[in-house]
Design a protein around this motif. Structure first.
Motif, PDB file in Angstrom:
ATOM      1  N   LEU A   1      29.575  36.172  47.087  1.00  0.00           N
ATOM      2  CA  LEU A   1      29.636  36.942  45.843  1.00  0.00           C
ATOM      3  C   LEU A   1      30.632  38.092  45.947  1.00  0.00           C
ATOM      4  CD1 LEU A   1      25.869  37.073  44.833  1.00  0.00           C
ATOM      5  CD2 LEU A   1      27.700  35.837  43.660  1.00  0.00           C
ATOM      6  N   LEU A   2      30.645  38.773  47.075  1.00  0.00           N
ATOM      7  CA  LEU A   2      31.609  39.864  47.251  1.00  0.00           C
ATOM      8  C   LEU A   2      33.043  39.342  47.240  1.00  0.00           C
ATOM      9  CD1 LEU A   2      29.837  42.043  49.975  1.00  0.00           C
ATOM     10  CD2 LEU A   2      30.141  42.584  47.560  1.00  0.00           C
ATOM     11  N   LEU A   3      33.268  38.214  47.908  1.00  0.00           N
ATOM     12  CA  LEU A   3      34.602  37.622  47.895  1.00  0.00           C
ATOM     13  C   LEU A   3      35.001  37.186  46.494  1.00  0.00           C
ATOM     14  CD1 LEU A   3      34.527  35.452  51.151  1.00  0.00           C
ATOM     15  CD2 LEU A   3      35.909  37.493  50.761  1.00  0.00           C
ATOM     16  N   ALA A   4      34.058  36.589  45.747  1.00  0.00           N
ATOM     17  CA  ALA A   4      34.362  36.119  44.394  1.00  0.00           C
ATOM     18  C   ALA A   4      34.720  37.282  43.479  1.00  0.00           C
ATOM     19  CB  ALA A   4      33.172  35.338  43.835  1.00  0.00           C
ATOM     20  N   VAL A   5      33.966  38.380  43.562  1.00  0.00           N
ATOM     21  CA  VAL A   5      34.268  39.549  42.732  1.00  0.00           C
ATOM     22  C   VAL A   5      35.633  40.125  43.095  1.00  0.00           C
ATOM     23  CG1 VAL A   5      33.569  41.911  42.221  1.00  0.00           C
ATOM     24  CG2 VAL A   5      31.855  40.104  42.299  1.00  0.00           C
ATOM     25  N   ALA A   6      35.904  40.248  44.390  1.00  0.00           N
ATOM     26  CA  ALA A   6      37.197  40.793  44.822  1.00  0.00           C
ATOM     27  C   ALA A   6      38.349  39.905  44.380  1.00  0.00           C
ATOM     28  CB  ALA A   6      37.203  40.968  46.339  1.00  0.00           C
ATOM     29  N   ASN A   7      38.185  38.597  44.484  1.00  0.00           N
ATOM     30  CA  ASN A   7      39.265  37.683  44.093  1.00  0.00           C
ATOM     31  C   ASN A   7      39.449  37.644  42.585  1.00  0.00           C
ATOM     32  OD1 ASN A   7      39.943  36.847  46.728  1.00  0.00           O
ATOM     33  ND2 ASN A   7      38.233  35.414  46.754  1.00  0.00           N
ATOM     34  N   PHE A   8      38.347  37.657  41.843  1.00  0.00           N
ATOM     35  CA  PHE A   8      38.461  37.622  40.387  1.00  0.00           C
ATOM     36  C   PHE A   8      39.165  38.866  39.867  1.00  0.00           C
ATOM     37  CE2 PHE A   8      37.265  37.024  36.015  1.00  0.00           C
ATOM     38  CZ  PHE A   8      37.055  35.660  35.899  1.00  0.00           C
ATOM     39  N   ASN A   9      39.006  39.965  40.583  1.00  0.00           N
ATOM     40  CA  ASN A   9      39.605  41.228  40.161  1.00  0.00           C
ATOM     41  C   ASN A   9      40.816  41.592  41.007  1.00  0.00           C
ATOM     42  OD1 ASN A   9      39.426  43.322  38.253  1.00  0.00           O
ATOM     43  ND2 ASN A   9      38.453  44.681  39.730  1.00  0.00           N
ATOM     44  N   SER A  10      41.367  40.609  41.735  1.00  0.00           N
ATOM     45  CA  SER A  10      42.493  40.879  42.626  1.00  0.00           C
ATOM     46  C   SER A  10      43.771  41.105  41.822  1.00  0.00           C
ATOM     47  CB  SER A  10      42.683  39.710  43.590  1.00  0.00           C
ATOM     48  OG  SER A  10      43.750  39.954  44.467  1.00  0.00           O
ATOM     49  N   PHE A  11      44.571  42.047  42.267  1.00  0.00           N
ATOM     50  CA  PHE A  11      45.774  42.408  41.520  1.00  0.00           C
ATOM     51  C   PHE A  11      47.016  42.505  42.395  1.00  0.00           C
ATOM     52  CE2 PHE A  11      48.662  45.783  40.086  1.00  0.00           C
ATOM     53  CZ  PHE A  11      49.034  45.292  38.848  1.00  0.00           C
ATOM     54  N   ILE A  12      46.891  43.108  43.575  1.00  0.00           N
ATOM     55  CA  ILE A  12      48.065  43.522  44.339  1.00  0.00           C
ATOM     56  C   ILE A  12      48.915  42.331  44.761  1.00  0.00           C
ATOM     57  CG2 ILE A  12      48.826  44.660  46.454  1.00  0.00           C
ATOM     58  CD1 ILE A  12      46.419  46.475  46.253  1.00  0.00           C
ATOM     59  N   ILE A  13      48.319  41.336  45.388  1.00  0.00           N
ATOM     60  CA  ILE A  13      49.101  40.226  45.947  1.00  0.00           C
ATOM     61  C   ILE A  13      49.845  39.447  44.859  1.00  0.00           C
ATOM     62  CG2 ILE A  13      48.915  38.009  47.150  1.00  0.00           C
ATOM     63  CD1 ILE A  13      46.798  39.248  48.922  1.00  0.00           C
ATOM     64  N   PRO A  14      49.173  38.959  43.807  1.00  0.00           N
ATOM     65  CA  PRO A  14      49.948  38.197  42.805  1.00  0.00           C
ATOM     66  C   PRO A  14      50.954  39.039  42.047  1.00  0.00           C
ATOM     67  CG  PRO A  14      47.685  38.505  42.080  1.00  0.00           C
ATOM     68  CD  PRO A  14      47.734  38.958  43.501  1.00  0.00           C
ATOM     69  N   TRP A  15      50.655  40.312  41.816  1.00  0.00           N
ATOM     70  CA  TRP A  15      51.583  41.121  41.029  1.00  0.00           C
ATOM     71  C   TRP A  15      52.826  41.490  41.831  1.00  0.00           C
ATOM     72  CZ3 TRP A  15      52.421  41.933  36.141  1.00  0.00           C
ATOM     73  CH2 TRP A  15      53.279  42.965  35.758  1.00  0.00           C
ATOM     74  N   ILE A  16      52.648  41.900  43.075  1.00  0.00           N
ATOM     75  CA  ILE A  16      53.793  42.308  43.885  1.00  0.00           C
ATOM     76  C   ILE A  16      54.659  41.106  44.259  1.00  0.00           C
ATOM     77  CG2 ILE A  16      54.454  43.205  46.150  1.00  0.00           C
ATOM     78  CD1 ILE A  16      52.259  45.224  45.943  1.00  0.00           C
ATOM     79  N   MET A  17      54.034  39.974  44.582  1.00  0.00           N
ATOM     80  CA  MET A  17      54.797  38.841  45.072  1.00  0.00           C
ATOM     81  C   MET A  17      55.509  38.080  43.962  1.00  0.00           C
ATOM     82  SD  MET A  17      52.480  37.299  48.184  1.00  0.00           S
ATOM     83  CE  MET A  17      53.823  36.186  48.613  1.00  0.00           C
ATOM     84  N   THR A  18      54.901  37.966  42.797  1.00  0.00           N
ATOM     85  CA  THR A  18      55.514  37.162  41.724  1.00  0.00           C
ATOM     86  C   THR A  18      55.525  37.849  40.370  1.00  0.00           C
ATOM     87  OG1 THR A  18      53.415  36.077  41.187  1.00  0.00           O
ATOM     88  CG2 THR A  18      54.776  35.054  42.880  1.00  0.00           C
ATOM     89  N   GLY A  19      54.676  38.838  40.151  1.00  0.00           N
ATOM     90  CA  GLY A  19      54.594  39.453  38.823  1.00  0.00           C
ATOM     91  C   GLY A  19      54.049  38.518  37.763  1.00  0.00           C
ATOM     92  N   GLY A  20      53.356  37.475  38.178  1.00  0.00           N
ATOM     93  CA  GLY A  20      52.812  36.515  37.224  1.00  0.00           C
ATOM     94  C   GLY A  20      53.683  35.303  36.987  1.00  0.00           C
ATOM     95  N   GLY A  21      54.911  35.324  37.458  1.00  0.00           N
ATOM     96  CA  GLY A  21      55.830  34.218  37.228  1.00  0.00           C
ATOM     97  C   GLY A  21      55.752  33.161  38.317  1.00  0.00           C
ATOM     98  N   PRO A  22      56.566  32.136  38.197  1.00  0.00           N
ATOM     99  CA  PRO A  22      57.436  31.849  37.048  1.00  0.00           C
ATOM    100  C   PRO A  22      56.668  31.149  35.922  1.00  0.00           C
ATOM    101  CG  PRO A  22      57.758  30.220  38.773  1.00  0.00           C
ATOM    102  CD  PRO A  22      56.766  31.197  39.311  1.00  0.00           C
TER     103      PRO A  22
END
Length: 318
Positions: free
Chosen positions: A241-262
């Motif tokens: 449950l802790l991992l699921a909450v952290a992943n569902f609300n994760s921001f840093i890795i996808p935003w810094i690495m790709t910004g949501g793209g392509p």
């Protein structure tokens, strides 16, 4: 002279309802001590939640003049559900959350089982495996961004050098590979947390039961399934449950690495909300997304509290 007859009436106590109100009244002095903290929480948590919910029912102009907002009711919510981007982002979020959570937990559990045994160099190996978790998420994101780089990345150079690829692959520049590549980075960073949690849970497994099961002829799998796993079931639930909450609300890795793209291929809910609010300045739609995300995370919190309550009842019965 006035003669008093009968028993004197006892002073009446204030009638307090049973349940939560009664407990609150009985501990009113305790609540007075935490009143400043409650006031701060109302200011920094409760009011932003209220304002986000209110803003989700308004259409905001493409600027910072929020006083010019217009009431649109539930139009923001209906627009979200009708948008094809919503379903793409939701699919990405589910794949990201489920994939990262399950693989991180299984890998962390396996490492915990391996490190639970005594062998030479166990402390050193344990320290090495914890390194990904203690590294800053921002630093790790930039490091992996360069590792995945299609021109200068070390993975592509190794594959080309070994003759396994004609040219370096586009890990984070391709729609088909970007999300799995980000999940690998997230698993690499999160599995030490699962490992630590499960190592703590394995300490509660009685050695006497394991030795008795071994004497009775149980193999390694039977000892794990019938002895070890029942003792770590509750901590496993809490960890997932802790991992699921952290992943569902994760921001840093996808935003810094790709910004949501392509092409929105790596956008998950939290990054899409950020882009809507601070990139496109669509505060109303972003607030509606945030309300939906808040409800989903509250459901995770409900199951988390139930898991903790189950652990407390089990400890009390023992």
């Amino acid at each position: 002279m006035t003669i008093l007859t009968g028993k004197a009436e006892a002073p009446r106590r204030p009638r307090v309802r049973s349940g939560v109100l009664r407990k609150t009244w009985e501990h009113r002095a305790d609540y007075a001590y935490v009143l400043p903290a409650i006031a701060v929480m109302l200011i920094v948590i409760a009011y932003p939640i209220y304002y986000t919910i209110e803003l989700s029912f308004f259409n905001t102009p493409p600027g910072l003049q929020l006083r010019d907002k217009t009431f649109v009711g539930i139009d923001n919510y209906t627009a979200i559900l009708k948008s094809p981007v919503f379903w793409t982002v939701t699919s990405n979020t589910l794949i990201w959350t489920i994939g990262s959570t399950l693989v991180s937990f299984v890998l962390g559990f396996a490492c915990a089982l391996a490190l639970h045994r005594d062998f030479a160099g166990r402390a050193i190996l344990r320290a090495i495996l914890i390194i990904p978790w203690v590294i800053s998420a921002v630093a790790a994101s930039y490091i992996w961004k360069w590792i995945y780089h299609s021109d200068f990345g070390i993975i592509g150079a190794v594959l080309v050098g070994l003759g396994l690829a004609d040219r370096p692959p586009n890990f984070i520049d391709s729609v088909s590979t970007v999300l799995p590549s980000l999940i690998v980075v997230n698993i690499w960073r999160e599995f030490p947390f699962a490992m630590i949690m499960m190592m703590a849970g394995l300490q509660t497994v009685p050695d006497q039961l394991l030795r008795a099961a071994k004497v009775d002829g149980a193999n390694a799998w039977q000892r794990f399934w019938h002895v070890t796993f029942p003792h770590v079931r509750n901590v496993s639930t809490v960890t997932i449950l802790l991992l699921a909450v952290a992943n569902f609300n994760s921001f840093i890795i996808p935003w810094i690495m790709t910004g949501g793209g392509p092409s929105n291929a790596s956008h998950i809910w939290i990054t899409h909300i950020y882009e809507l609010a601070f990139g496109r300045q669509r505060w109303g739609v972003a607030s509606a997304y945030s309300v939906l995300l808040f409800l989903i995370l509250m459901s995770f919190g409900y199951f988390y509290v139930r898991a903790l309550s189950g652990n407390e009842r089990k400890d009390a019965s023992e």
